[in-house]
Design an enzyme around this catalytic site. Structure first.
Site, PDB file in Angstrom:
ATOM      1  N   GLU A  89       0.845  -1.190   0.000  1.00 51.01           N
ATOM      2  CA  GLU A  89       0.000   0.000   0.000  1.00 51.01           C
ATOM      3  C   GLU A  89       0.883   1.244   0.000  1.00 51.01           C
ATOM      4  OE1 GLU A  89      -1.991   1.464   3.556  1.00 51.01           O
ATOM      5  OE2 GLU A  89      -1.062  -0.145   4.716  1.00 51.01           O
ATOM      6  N   TRP A  90       0.372   2.308  -0.561  1.00 49.62           N
ATOM      7  CA  TRP A  90       1.090   3.580  -0.549  1.00 49.62           C
ATOM      8  C   TRP A  90       0.802   4.297   0.769  1.00 49.62           C
ATOM      9  CZ3 TRP A  90       4.909   5.943  -2.864  1.00 49.62           C
ATOM     10  CH2 TRP A  90       5.078   7.324  -2.671  1.00 49.62           C
ATOM     11  N   LEU A  91       1.850   4.603   1.516  1.00 47.50           N
ATOM     12  CA  LEU A  91       1.692   5.310   2.785  1.00 47.50           C
ATOM     13  C   LEU A  91       1.928   6.803   2.556  1.00 47.50           C
ATOM     14  CD1 LEU A  91       3.638   2.999   5.281  1.00 47.50           C
ATOM     15  CD2 LEU A  91       1.176   3.072   4.852  1.00 47.50           C
ATOM     16  N   ASP A 193      15.706  -4.798  12.094  1.00 51.66           N
ATOM     17  CA  ASP A 193      16.580  -3.897  11.329  1.00 51.66           C
ATOM     18  C   ASP A 193      16.177  -2.458  11.628  1.00 51.66           C
ATOM     19  OD1 ASP A 193      18.529  -3.012   9.605  1.00 51.66           O
ATOM     20  OD2 ASP A 193      17.489  -3.587   7.767  1.00 51.66           O
TER      21      ASP A 193
END
Length: 287
Positions: A89-91, A193
């Site tokens: 999804e585009w945040l 990470d």
């Protein structure tokens, strides 16, 4: 202008069931290509690599799904994946504020409360481009010694980045880990990470994590890495410790945990990280 193979476009359009209208480059990564992908009705984030290590994107997607399932810290939703690409999804990214950092500290502590009976994971994955073995162990010191530090040592040896003095100091450290590390800390679900580039704040102020390298282990390893390269303000640390205080001796083993990441950077980027590795070893076991 983004140049990518036609088969990649075909695969993603098949997964979406619609055509791609526009592809806009997105910066920030040094491993994969990345872009914003727009269709007629939605936007997505796509990353790809023309020759990735086997299963790299599948492992990342698995990590994102497992974190999302905890309903604690926000991560991007996995839309689809292939061997050479991952569609998320585009945040909508906003400004990182003290309040966003505070909320990240709270939600990370909540994530760490999800625990397992073993250290490691039921699958291996990657940290960057480096394979990360996750063979489950009941003894945390054994896990950290064999599947984190010794693993990176073997990689460094194969690359010619383990001169004799460094090798001897590392072996001394591996033999003395019980002086610093707890044997049975809670086996928390870790991002794995957690450097400053792997958290963002959305437009509504919600913090989110990206690019995980998950496994179950001592939560202090996540917290240690937040100190190595910066990017986490005091509001983050204060909120985390208010939600789940760290043991009083945590600072004394912080760099034993960060040695994993320094060795990984040595293996990925070269001897420019060698001096940091050597200084850390000298501090703990002499040189």
């Amino acid at each position: 202008m983004v140049h990518w193979p036609a088969h990649l476009r075909d695969a993603i359009e098949a997964a979406l069931g619609t055509s791609i209208k526009q592809l806009t480059p997105v910066g920030g990564g040094d491993i994969n290509h990345a872009a914003r992908l727009d269709t007629a009705g939605d936007s997505f984030f796509v990353k790809w690599h023309l020759n990735p290590p086997p299963g790299m994107f599948a492992a990342e997607a698995d990590g994102l799904r497992r974190i999302a399932a905890t309903q604690t810290v926000r991560v991007p939703h996995v839309v689809a994946q292939g061997q050479t690409w991952l569609l998320l999804e585009w945040l909508p990214i906003g400004r990182r504020t003290a309040e966003a950092a505070r909320r990240l500290g709270e939600t990370l502590a909540a994530l760490h409360h999800y625990t397992a009976t073993h250290y490691g994971l039921d699958r291996d994955n990657y940290i960057g481009l480096t394979p990360q073995p996750n063979h489950p162990e009941r003894d945390w010191i054994a896990f950290w010694r064999e599947h984190r530090l010794r693993h990176q040592m073997c990689l460094a040896d194969a690359k010619g980045r383990l001169p004799p003095q460094r090798r001897r100091a590392l072996e001394r450290l591996l033999g003395r880990l019980d002086e610093w590390l707890p044997r049975t800390p809670p086996a928390s679900l870790l991002h794995g990470d957690l450097w400053g580039g792997n958290w963002v704040a959305l437009e509504d102020g919600t913090p989110a994590l990206i690019d995980p390298a998950i496994y179950y282990g001592d939560r202090e390893t996540d917290l240690a890495f937040t100190h190595l390269f910066g990017g986490f303000p005091s509001a983050f640390h204060d909120a985390y410790t208010a939600a789940w205080p760290l043991p009083p001796d945590a600072d004394g083993r912080r760099d034993v945990y960060n040695l994993y990441h320094l060795l990984n950077h040595l293996n990925l980027f070269g001897e420019g990280y060698g001096a940091q590795v050597d200084r850390l070893l000298a501090r703990y076991v002499g040189w």
